[in-house]
Design a protein around this motif. Structure first.
Motif, mmCIF file in Angstrom:
data_model
loop_
_atom_site.group_PDB
_atom_site.id
_atom_site.type_symbol
_atom_site.label_atom_id
_atom_site.label_comp_id
_atom_site.label_asym_id
_atom_site.label_seq_id
_atom_site.Cartn_x
_atom_site.Cartn_y
_atom_site.Cartn_z
ATOM 1 N N PRO A 96 -0.575 -3.659 -9.064
ATOM 2 C CA PRO A 96 0.193 -4.850 -8.681
ATOM 3 C C PRO A 96 1.594 -4.507 -8.172
ATOM 4 O O PRO A 96 2.134 -5.239 -7.341
ATOM 5 C CB PRO A 96 0.232 -5.674 -9.972
ATOM 6 N N LEU A 97 2.184 -3.418 -8.637
ATOM 7 C CA LEU A 97 3.516 -3.056 -8.169
ATOM 8 C C LEU A 97 3.490 -2.629 -6.703
ATOM 9 O O LEU A 97 4.449 -2.867 -5.960
ATOM 10 C CB LEU A 97 4.105 -1.946 -9.038
ATOM 11 N N PHE A 98 2.400 -1.997 -6.266
ATOM 12 C CA PHE A 98 2.264 -1.675 -4.847
ATOM 13 C C PHE A 98 2.221 -2.959 -4.023
ATOM 14 O O PHE A 98 2.842 -3.051 -2.945
ATOM 15 C CB PHE A 98 1.003 -0.851 -4.609
ATOM 16 N N SER A 137 8.437 -7.542 -11.070
ATOM 17 C CA SER A 137 9.473 -7.774 -10.078
ATOM 18 C C SER A 137 9.937 -6.429 -9.539
ATOM 19 O O SER A 137 9.504 -5.364 -9.993
ATOM 20 C CB SER A 137 10.647 -8.547 -10.689
ATOM 21 N N ALA A 138 10.823 -6.480 -8.550
ATOM 22 C CA ALA A 138 11.359 -5.264 -7.927
ATOM 23 C C ALA A 138 12.833 -5.468 -7.641
ATOM 24 O O ALA A 138 13.298 -6.598 -7.469
ATOM 25 C CB ALA A 138 10.613 -4.949 -6.641
ATOM 26 N N PRO A 152 5.929 0.779 1.497
ATOM 27 C CA PRO A 152 5.570 0.969 0.084
ATOM 28 C C PRO A 152 5.236 2.408 -0.269
ATOM 29 O O PRO A 152 5.225 2.778 -1.435
ATOM 30 C CB PRO A 152 4.341 0.052 -0.083
ATOM 31 N N HIS A 153 4.960 3.240 0.742
ATOM 32 C CA HIS A 153 4.687 4.659 0.474
ATOM 33 C C HIS A 153 5.977 5.468 0.399
ATOM 34 O O HIS A 153 5.969 6.599 -0.075
ATOM 35 C CB HIS A 153 3.774 5.227 1.561
ATOM 36 N N ASP A 154 7.064 4.907 0.892
ATOM 37 C CA ASP A 154 8.369 5.575 0.855
ATOM 38 C C ASP A 154 9.442 4.514 0.606
ATOM 39 O O ASP A 154 10.244 4.207 1.491
ATOM 40 C CB ASP A 154 8.630 6.318 2.165
ATOM 41 N N PHE A 159 13.929 0.172 -8.240
ATOM 42 C CA PHE A 159 12.894 0.292 -9.266
ATOM 43 C C PHE A 159 11.937 -0.875 -9.201
ATOM 44 O O PHE A 159 12.228 -1.944 -8.634
ATOM 45 C CB PHE A 159 13.501 0.416 -10.668
ATOM 46 N N LEU A 160 10.761 -0.661 -9.767
ATOM 47 C CA LEU A 160 9.739 -1.680 -9.967
ATOM 48 C C LEU A 160 9.545 -1.839 -11.460
ATOM 49 O O LEU A 160 9.564 -0.846 -12.206
ATOM 50 C CB LEU A 160 8.426 -1.266 -9.311
#
Length: 422
Positions: A96-98, A137-138, A152-154, A159-160
């Motif tokens: 879910p964070l991704f 959240s982020a 999302p890969h970089d 923080f997440l």
């Protein structure tokens, strides 16, 4: 002193109380683990039925690109590092964070107690452990306008975070309000802690553990030097010039990293410090507040180095990869250790006659036909050991006024009895 400047917080405002606590801990220099463990304890103390917290924070480190922290009720904070990878792991892509990063969601809430199919595999595990509600959240530590589209890969610095409860009915509105109101202060404290950790890690990697610690604690003035006694080590790969002409760049760097990994691990494993890399060699030292212990540590390192280098070279040749040998020179004496250089470029290193003499000894390998050479000073400081030290004779070294007796570390068979020969 810090408490004197913190605002008074009313007892009926839990968010203000927690924010004051976060500000205090951040100013006190709490590390990430201690900060998160205290934060979770404060939430529970304020009535939030927290079962689990997970936080992922980007890291600036040669070996890993991120750090994950997990808190479970009744336990301490655990930590996991995420190695650099060109191919994202399925575990990350299905999390879910991704999705929070990919879809730029300000927050994500998923009830776990309603029997609905869950969109992310890891939530099934949380539900099986009694979880009823998941909230994520982020936060980025950069100007949102300057960040633009988030990859999302970089991801950018930040923080997440996710919170999970096992309370019947899930999180209350008051719980979520408390989490939202305290998130910026948590982020500020975490940013401070992460920056300190990043500075410590990078200084340790690029300057060495001891030099990095000294710089971080304030030994930064040009010309600030300390006289210490140490065993100096000069390590060098043999035949590197020829290999560099015959070997492609990527294969050559791979070989350097492979061999350097061995010698650095052995030096640090015996309590020594790597001072600098010099092309295909390196300079290291064993601080000799106890001269006998330092000399013995250096000899133990040298003995193991010979065996490990031979094993690795055989493995590399069996794979068809470039391989070579090494030389090692050891000498003990007083050195000046500290900041040397220009106003805009300093080096934390060692200088002095003992360093120069070690370099002279290093130049004797071809003449005496030995890969490991040590001075009489190292031999005498070590005393009686299990190593077989053999005299190579007395030599006049360039720049040294008196003749110097040199020794080598005899490579005895595995399990053979050792006896010092002088």
């Amino acid at each position: 002193m810090i408490d004197h400047f913190l605002p008074e917080t009313p007892d009926d405002d839990p968010a203000a109380r927690l924010n004051a606590w976060l500000l205090r801990e951040g100013l006190h220099g709490a590390g990430q683990e201690a900060l998160l463990e205290g934060y979770c304890g404060e939430l529970v103390g304020l009535g939030v039925p927290l079962m689990r917290l997970h936080l992922a924070q980007r890291a600036l480190h040669p070996e890993f690109g991120g750090i994950g922290f997990d808190w479970l009720r009744g336990g301490a904070v655990s930590q996991e590092t995420y190695a650099h990878s060109d191919t994202p792991r399925d575990r990350w892509l299905q999390s879910p964070l991704f999705a929070v990063l990919r879809d730029r969601l300000p927050e994500l809430r998923i009830r776990l107690d309603r029997g609905d199919p869950l969109p992310f595999p890891m939530l099934n595990d949380l539900r099986d452990r009694g979880g009823t509600d998941y909230f994520a959240s982020a936060m980025t530590f950069e100007d949102p306008g300057a960040v633009g589209r988030i990859d999302p890969h970089d991801p950018p610095e930040g923080f997440l975070i996710s919170w999970t409860t096992d309370a019947p009915g899930g999180f209350r509105d008051a719980d979520l309000t408390l989490l939202r109101r305290t998130l910026p202060q948590l982020g500020l404290a975490l940013k401070s802690a992460a920056n300190r950790r990043m500075g410590r890690d990078l200084l340790g990697v690029y300057l060495g553990r001891d030099a990095g610690r000294r710089v971080l604690t304030g030994e930064i003035r040009r010309g600030s030097l300390q006289q210490i006694r140490a065993v100096i080590c000069y390590f060098d790969l043999t035949g590197f010039t020829r290999l560099a002409e015959e070997t492609g760049g990527a294969a050559l760097i791979d070989m350097l990293n492979d061999y350097f990994g061995i010698v650095v691990g052995l030096v640090q494993g015996q309590g020594g410090h790597v001072l600098k890399f010099m092309g295909d060699g390196l300079l290291a030292m064993f601080e000799a507040s106890d001269p006998q212990a330092a000399a013995r540590a250096a000899l133990d390192m040298a003995d193991r180095l010979r065996r490990d280098m031979a094993t690795r070279s055989a493995e590399r040749r069996a794979r068809g990869e470039p391989a070579t040998g090494f030389t090692l020179a050891l000498h003990a004496g007083d050195i000046l250790y500290g900041n040397i250089g220009a106003e805009t470029r300093l080096d934390f290193t060692a200088i002095g006659p003992a360093v120069n003499q070690t370099a002279r000894i290093s130049g004797m390998h071809r003449a005496v036909g030995q890969d490991i050479i040590l001075s009489e000073r190292v031999m005498r400081d070590a005393g009686r050991t299990g190593h077989d030290l053999v005299s190579l004779g007395r030599y006049m070294l360039r720049g040294v006024s008196a003749p110097q007796e040199l020794f080598t570390l005899h490579a005895r068979p595995e399990g053979g009895n050792a006896q010092k020969v002088t």
